[in-house]
Design a protein around this motif. Structure first.
Motif, PDB file in Angstrom:
ATOM      1  N   UNK A 253       4.495  -3.210-108.578  1.00 56.41           N
ATOM      2  CA  UNK A 253       4.568  -3.064-107.122  1.00 56.41           C
ATOM      3  C   UNK A 253       3.807  -1.827-106.662  1.00 56.41           C
ATOM      4  N   UNK A 254       4.030  -0.720-107.356  1.00 55.89           N
ATOM      5  CA  UNK A 254       3.334   0.525-107.012  1.00 55.89           C
ATOM      6  C   UNK A 254       1.824   0.317-107.079  1.00 55.89           C
ATOM      7  N   UNK A 255       1.376  -0.389-108.129  1.00 53.37           N
ATOM      8  CA  UNK A 255      -0.053  -0.612-108.312  1.00 53.37           C
ATOM      9  C   UNK A 255      -0.613  -1.526-107.217  1.00 53.37           C
ATOM     10  N   UNK A 256       0.116  -2.565-106.887  1.00 53.55           N
ATOM     11  CA  UNK A 256      -0.360  -3.512-105.871  1.00 53.55           C
ATOM     12  C   UNK A 256      -0.586  -2.801-104.539  1.00 53.55           C
ATOM     13  N   UNK A 257       0.351  -1.929-104.135  1.00 54.31           N
ATOM     14  CA  UNK A 257       0.175  -1.195-102.888  1.00 54.31           C
ATOM     15  C   UNK A 257      -1.132  -0.387-102.924  1.00 54.31           C
ATOM     16  N   UNK A 258      -1.416   0.236-104.056  1.00 57.50           N
ATOM     17  CA  UNK A 258      -2.608   1.079-104.166  1.00 57.50           C
ATOM     18  C   UNK A 258      -3.886   0.248-104.065  1.00 57.50           C
ATOM     19  N   UNK A 259      -3.940  -0.893-104.764  1.00 57.35           N
ATOM     20  CA  UNK A 259      -5.134  -1.743-104.729  1.00 57.35           C
ATOM     21  C   UNK A 259      -5.353  -2.293-103.321  1.00 57.35           C
ATOM     22  N   UNK A 260      -4.285  -2.733-102.695  1.00 54.20           N
ATOM     23  CA  UNK A 260      -4.417  -3.299-101.347  1.00 54.20           C
ATOM     24  C   UNK A 260      -4.950  -2.266-100.362  1.00 54.20           C
ATOM     25  N   UNK A 261      -4.548  -1.005-100.513  1.00 54.77           N
ATOM     26  CA  UNK A 261      -5.023   0.025 -99.588  1.00 54.77           C
ATOM     27  C   UNK A 261      -6.513   0.277 -99.772  1.00 54.77           C
ATOM     28  N   UNK A 262      -6.999   0.240-101.023  1.00 57.67           N
ATOM     29  CA  UNK A 262      -8.428   0.450-101.280  1.00 57.67           C
ATOM     30  C   UNK A 262      -9.252  -0.717-100.735  1.00 57.67           C
ATOM     31  N   UNK A 263      -8.818  -1.940-100.982  1.00 60.87           N
ATOM     32  CA  UNK A 263      -9.550  -3.101-100.480  1.00 60.87           C
ATOM     33  C   UNK A 263      -9.575  -3.121 -98.954  1.00 60.87           C
ATOM     34  N   UNK A 264      -8.461  -2.778 -98.321  1.00 57.88           N
ATOM     35  CA  UNK A 264      -8.414  -2.758 -96.863  1.00 57.88           C
ATOM     36  C   UNK A 264      -9.391  -1.739 -96.288  1.00 57.88           C
ATOM     37  N   UNK A 265      -9.571  -0.612 -96.962  1.00 53.50           N
ATOM     38  CA  UNK A 265     -10.486   0.423 -96.484  1.00 53.50           C
ATOM     39  C   UNK A 265     -11.945   0.055 -96.715  1.00 53.50           C
ATOM     40  N   UNK A 266     -12.248  -0.636 -97.829  1.00 46.87           N
ATOM     41  CA  UNK A 266     -13.640  -0.902 -98.193  1.00 46.87           C
ATOM     42  C   UNK A 266     -14.202  -2.184 -97.593  1.00 46.87           C
ATOM     43  N   UNK A 267     -13.382  -3.192 -97.389  1.00 40.72           N
ATOM     44  CA  UNK A 267     -13.919  -4.496 -96.976  1.00 40.72           C
ATOM     45  C   UNK A 267     -14.626  -4.488 -95.616  1.00 40.72           C
ATOM     46  N   UNK A 268     -14.278  -3.626 -94.668  1.00 31.22           N
ATOM     47  CA  UNK A 268     -15.098  -3.557 -93.451  1.00 31.22           C
ATOM     48  C   UNK A 268     -16.544  -3.145 -93.733  1.00 31.22           C
ATOM     49  N   UNK A 303     -22.855   5.443 -96.862  1.00 31.58           N
ATOM     50  CA  UNK A 303     -23.030   6.298 -98.013  1.00 31.58           C
ATOM     51  C   UNK A 303     -21.694   6.664 -98.634  1.00 31.58           C
ATOM     52  N   UNK A 304     -21.760   7.417 -99.719  1.00 28.32           N
ATOM     53  CA  UNK A 304     -20.542   7.759-100.453  1.00 28.32           C
ATOM     54  C   UNK A 304     -19.546   8.523 -99.584  1.00 28.32           C
ATOM     55  N   UNK A 305     -20.020   9.482 -98.783  1.00 27.29           N
ATOM     56  CA  UNK A 305     -19.096  10.266 -97.962  1.00 27.29           C
ATOM     57  C   UNK A 305     -18.467   9.423 -96.858  1.00 27.29           C
ATOM     58  N   UNK A 306     -19.213   8.447 -96.330  1.00 27.89           N
ATOM     59  CA  UNK A 306     -18.621   7.543 -95.341  1.00 27.89           C
ATOM     60  C   UNK A 306     -17.446   6.787 -95.940  1.00 27.89           C
ATOM     61  N   UNK A 307     -17.594   6.360 -97.200  1.00 27.31           N
ATOM     62  CA  UNK A 307     -16.526   5.611 -97.850  1.00 27.31           C
ATOM     63  C   UNK A 307     -15.374   6.518 -98.260  1.00 27.31           C
ATOM     64  N   UNK A 308     -15.687   7.752 -98.641  1.00 34.67           N
ATOM     65  CA  UNK A 308     -14.612   8.721 -98.901  1.00 34.67           C
ATOM     66  C   UNK A 308     -13.747   8.880 -97.654  1.00 34.67           C
ATOM     67  N   UNK A 309     -14.402   8.981 -96.488  1.00 34.48           N
ATOM     68  CA  UNK A 309     -13.663   9.122 -95.237  1.00 34.48           C
ATOM     69  C   UNK A 309     -12.798   7.898 -94.962  1.00 34.48           C
ATOM     70  N   UNK A 310     -13.321   6.708 -95.287  1.00 28.47           N
ATOM     71  CA  UNK A 310     -12.570   5.479 -95.048  1.00 28.47           C
ATOM     72  C   UNK A 310     -11.393   5.335 -95.999  1.00 28.47           C
TER      73      UNK A 310
END
Length: 403
Positions: A253-268, A303-310
């Protein structure tokens, strides 16, 4: 802002980058011996507040656009680069920094290079490591008993439905002797944990297993770690520990929350960005981690910093929902995390770069005070004693490197 003149030339690969870094304020980012080391500061930019990463991305675009770069090598990390370290919390008293060194020494895949900025004449040579030293680390503002109490409070709030997960940290403190060579610690970390990112930026150092984001010519990758278990004492016990982690509902469960947050930030930034279907067990010298790799193509030129911000802060270091988790962290942690659990890495002229999450790390301030942090992800099934034990395991790389 001064325009930068950058010249990169090929050299024979150095055996190790660490002896080329400064003893007192090393600049370093490496893994398995490959990476970059910096000397001096040709340019230093500091940022604060909620838009610190976005501000850094904008400032870096200006610097990169005006720089005159002569790069004969053209590999990742050659040419114009800045080392960076950003604070975890918007309200941190610490600054976030981008630093362009006067000189960079690099090696990658058998290729070596040297970069000089603004014609820097800084002497570049490997120097012997300084005198050995040892120090003990002691509980800081968050004692073990206070940490257990904070975990119990967090579990109560999760069960009440206030949040789903929160990452709570505690601290250890010590004092580094005057004139101590911090490269000794970096060497211990790099040798003991070769598959992690060993880093040092502006007094913040460590060896992180977690890639926040890597951008290379329009391709993005990340590695998400959440959920952990101690290694077994022998082969049979180690296999059992790995299996227990892989089947633990709490850790999954802990892992799923983490993966979902990364995908939600990157997919836009790239609708086709995906993660592997199931997490895998990642073996480190002291821990098993549940890990997932994220990858895909960017569609908007970020760029990388844009994604860090996201991305920052991900559920792996804050929790979910983010706003509720951050509020709980500010209430239950009696300290400023500074750059712990923040992004640390480097960016180049094109905006590509590699950024890790600052885990297994410590901050050494100008007075020699050392503060190390370690945290654990708290979910409904969390037990305060087990979470405290997990932080002890996560402290081990820093404790052993300094001790």
């Amino acid at each position: 802002m001064t325009d930068l003149t950058v010249e990169t030339r090929r050299i024979d690969p150095v055996p190790s980058l660490i002896p080329y870094a400064s003893a007192s304020r090393p600049l370093l980012f490496l893994r398995r011996g490959d990476g970059i080391a910096g000397l001096g500061e040709a340019l230093r930019m500091e940022f604060r507040g909620p838009t610190r990463v976005q501000d850094a991305a904008a400032a870096w675009r200006e610097v990169a656009a005006s720089a005159r770069v002569d790069d004969d090598v053209r590999v990742r990390g050659s040419g114009l680069v800045a080392f960076g370290a950003f604070t975890f919390d918007d309200a941190s008293a610490r600054s976030s920094v981008l630093i362009v060194p006067e000189v960079v020494i690099g090696r990658r895949d058998g290729v070596g290079w040297i970069t000089r900025v603004n014609g820097a004449e800084t002497a570049v040579a490997a120097s012997p490591l300084g005198t050995e030293y040892r120090l003990s680390l002691h509980p800081g503002a968050q004692s073990p008993d206070a940490y257990r109490a904070a975990v119990a409070t967090a579990v109560d709030r999760i069960l009440a439905g206030d949040l789903k997960k929160v990452v709570l940290a505690r601290d250890l403190v010590g004092h580094v002797p005057e004139g101590a060579d911090l490269r000794r610690v970096l060497l211990e970390l790099a040798l003991g944990y070769p598959d992690t990112w060993t880093f040092s930026v502006d007094g913040h150092l460590g060896s992180s297993p977690e890639t926040l984001v890597r951008v290379t010519e329009g391709t993005v990758t990340a590695r998400v770690l959440a959920g952990s278990h101690a290694r077994g004492s022998d082969a049979e016990a180690d296999a059992a520990a790995s299996l227990e982690l892989a089947t633990s509902s709490k850790d999954l469960d802990e892992h799923r929350f983490a993966v979902e947050s990364v995908l939600a930030a990157l997919r836009p930034h790239g609708p086709g960005i995906t993660a592997n279907e199931l997490p895998f067990a990642l073996k480190l010298p002291n821990l098993w981690h549940l890990a997932s790799d994220v990858h895909g193509r960017l569609s908007d030129g970020s760029g990388a910093l844009d994604l860090v911000a996201a991305l920052h802060p991900t559920a792996a270091v804050a929790g979910t929902p983010t706003a509720a988790a951050m509020a709980a962290i500010r209430e239950l942690e009696p300290f400023d995390r500074g750059r712990y659990a923040g992004p640390v890495g480097w960016v180049d002229q094109s905006g590509d770069g590699k950024w890790a999450i600052s885990l297994r790390s410590a901050e050494v301030d100008a007075n020699g005070t050392l503060t190390a942090f370690a945290g654990a992800g708290i979910v409904a099934e969390s037990d305060p004693d087990r979470e405290l034990a997990e932080t002890k395991l996560k402290f081990r790389p820093i404790v052993e490197a300094f001790g």
